[in-house]
Design an enzyme around this catalytic site. Sequence first.
Site, PDB file in Angstrom:
ATOM      1  N   HIS A  61       2.395   1.233  -0.520  1.00 10.18           N
ATOM      2  CA  HIS A  61       1.828   2.378  -1.241  1.00 10.18           C
ATOM      3  C   HIS A  61       1.273   3.415  -0.255  1.00 10.18           C
ATOM      4  O   HIS A  61       1.563   4.619  -0.380  1.00 10.18           O
ATOM      5  CB  HIS A  61       0.713   1.884  -2.167  1.00 10.18           C
ATOM      6  N   GLU A  62       0.502   2.954   0.738  1.00  8.82           N
ATOM      7  CA  GLU A  62      -0.094   3.879   1.705  1.00  8.82           C
ATOM      8  C   GLU A  62       0.977   4.616   2.511  1.00  8.82           C
ATOM      9  O   GLU A  62       0.881   5.822   2.741  1.00  8.82           O
ATOM     10  CB  GLU A  62      -1.043   3.128   2.645  1.00  8.82           C
TER      11      GLU A  62
ATOM     12  N   HIS B 133       2.591   7.550   0.827  1.00  6.33           N
ATOM     13  CA  HIS B 133       1.950   8.858   0.996  1.00  6.33           C
ATOM     14  C   HIS B 133       2.534   9.584   2.205  1.00  6.33           C
ATOM     15  O   HIS B 133       2.773  10.796   2.157  1.00  6.33           O
ATOM     16  CB  HIS B 133       0.440   8.683   1.178  1.00  6.33           C
TER      17      HIS B 133
ATOM     18  N   GLU C 146      -0.999   9.669  -6.159  1.00  3.07           N
ATOM     19  CA  GLU C 146      -1.185   8.222  -6.264  1.00  3.07           C
ATOM     20  C   GLU C 146      -0.104   7.591  -7.137  1.00  3.07           C
ATOM     21  O   GLU C 146       0.441   6.527  -6.800  1.00  3.07           O
ATOM     22  CB  GLU C 146      -2.571   7.905  -6.837  1.00  3.07           C
TER      23      GLU C 146
ATOM     24  N   ASP D  16       2.657   4.882  -5.853  1.00  2.00           N
ATOM     25  CA  ASP D  16       2.919   3.629  -6.581  1.00  2.00           C
ATOM     26  C   ASP D  16       4.403   3.491  -6.886  1.00  2.00           C
ATOM     27  O   ASP D  16       4.989   2.407  -6.746  1.00  2.00           O
ATOM     28  CB  ASP D  16       2.118   3.600  -7.883  1.00  2.00           C
TER      29      ASP D  16
END
Length: 461
Positions: free
Chosen positions: A305-306, A309, A384, A388
């Site tokens: 997930h990070e 970004h 976000e 995801d």
Amino acid sequence: MASLLQMLGDFPRRLAEFLDRPGFPWKKLILGFSIGQFALEGLLSLRQYRVLQQTKPPKALQEEISQETYDKSQAYGRAKSKFGLISGLYSQIQNFLFIQYDVLPKIWSLTGFWLARYLPARFSGEISHSVLFFLTFNVISQILALPPSYYSTFVLEEKFGFNKQTVKLWISDMLKSQALMVVLGTPLLSAFLKIIQVTGTQFFYYLWLFSIVVQVFAITIYPIFILPLFNKLSPLEPGELKSGVEALAQRLQFPLDSLYVIDGSKRSAHSNAYFFGLPWKKHIVIYDTLIAKSEPEEVIAVLGHELGHWSLSHTTKLLGIAQAHMLYIFALFSVFINNASLYNAFGFHTQRPIIIGFILFSDALAPMDAVVKLLMNILSRKFEFEADKFALDLGYKKELARSLIKLQVQNLSTMDADWMYASYHYSHPILAERLKGLGWVSESKVAEEEPEVLTAKDREL
């Protein structure tokens, strides 16, 4: 075309003249902004408090969260909400007294007296005076912040099992922060003021370039000099987790330079993971609490997930927005910097210190900051969901959902939220929204929960 360009060029001057009118009620206006923002945030908190009084988990979490954990999460949320309202009122009273009784010119005069009496003549001048004022003001602010900070750490967080700090460590962190403020703040503020003094009416452009250089410098020195003052970074030991993270980074062509574990547990039981660094050299940091309470594949899913970004250019877009906002702030400050009516309204009748002008300008800009905060939260929540989805497409649907649920339980995060409160305060969607976005359907309880038993008094919070 030439006339249009001339009109645009004259706009800042015309705006400055319009805003600089004798008797303009700047003090009443800024006090009104401050009180209005406090009232708005109080109203939103009351709406959220009603949600925190609910007795059943949201439908999406009823199979995942035990009633005991939900009760404790709600009690924790209510305790934080009450504390936030009281600490907000405490800050509001401080702000009102500072403004109403002209505390800023009093501190400016006092530091001017100290400068003239105790320091050599070569330190005279606006820059030296401003630095001394800034450091004095910062110490006063730190002292005033001690009661709510102590209560938050050693009463509220302690009660719910999150605080791991000792009073000695808390004081040590505070003293280190103040030392950093002196060591780094003094040259940076001096450079900030000098740029404005020597570059004339176009100072905002040079100030903006300087801020970019400072940001790059901060990114470079942070892991080397600053972070080790507060936490210990240890290389992640070889094993399933390290191999999995390195494979993920290689798969995404993420410029991973090092993998660290941070000893977050010495201060708090909360969990997290993040990355930082320059575009060509990134570092991933994983909290020891996250590793201790999650399976390796779940930690990898969180990092998926990070890194989403990064892969989706969210960090680059946010950086670009931040730079545009910074340029806008500095450009607008150029309109206010010589506003005599603003200085006069706050007790500066014979002097117009740049640092004072910037503080007052920041107060006047508060309503616009609230709007920017709202818009940035909306954008952040969109990012976000996209991150995801990125992890989902990598094949981490189950692992990410399980990790999010575990983090929710471990951190006692709010299970539900009033939509107005969430829009204003939350940069992340609530868990139920994220699980819905992942298409998660519970098959069995994910988290092994052993919450502390709430007393009747806890339930009343």
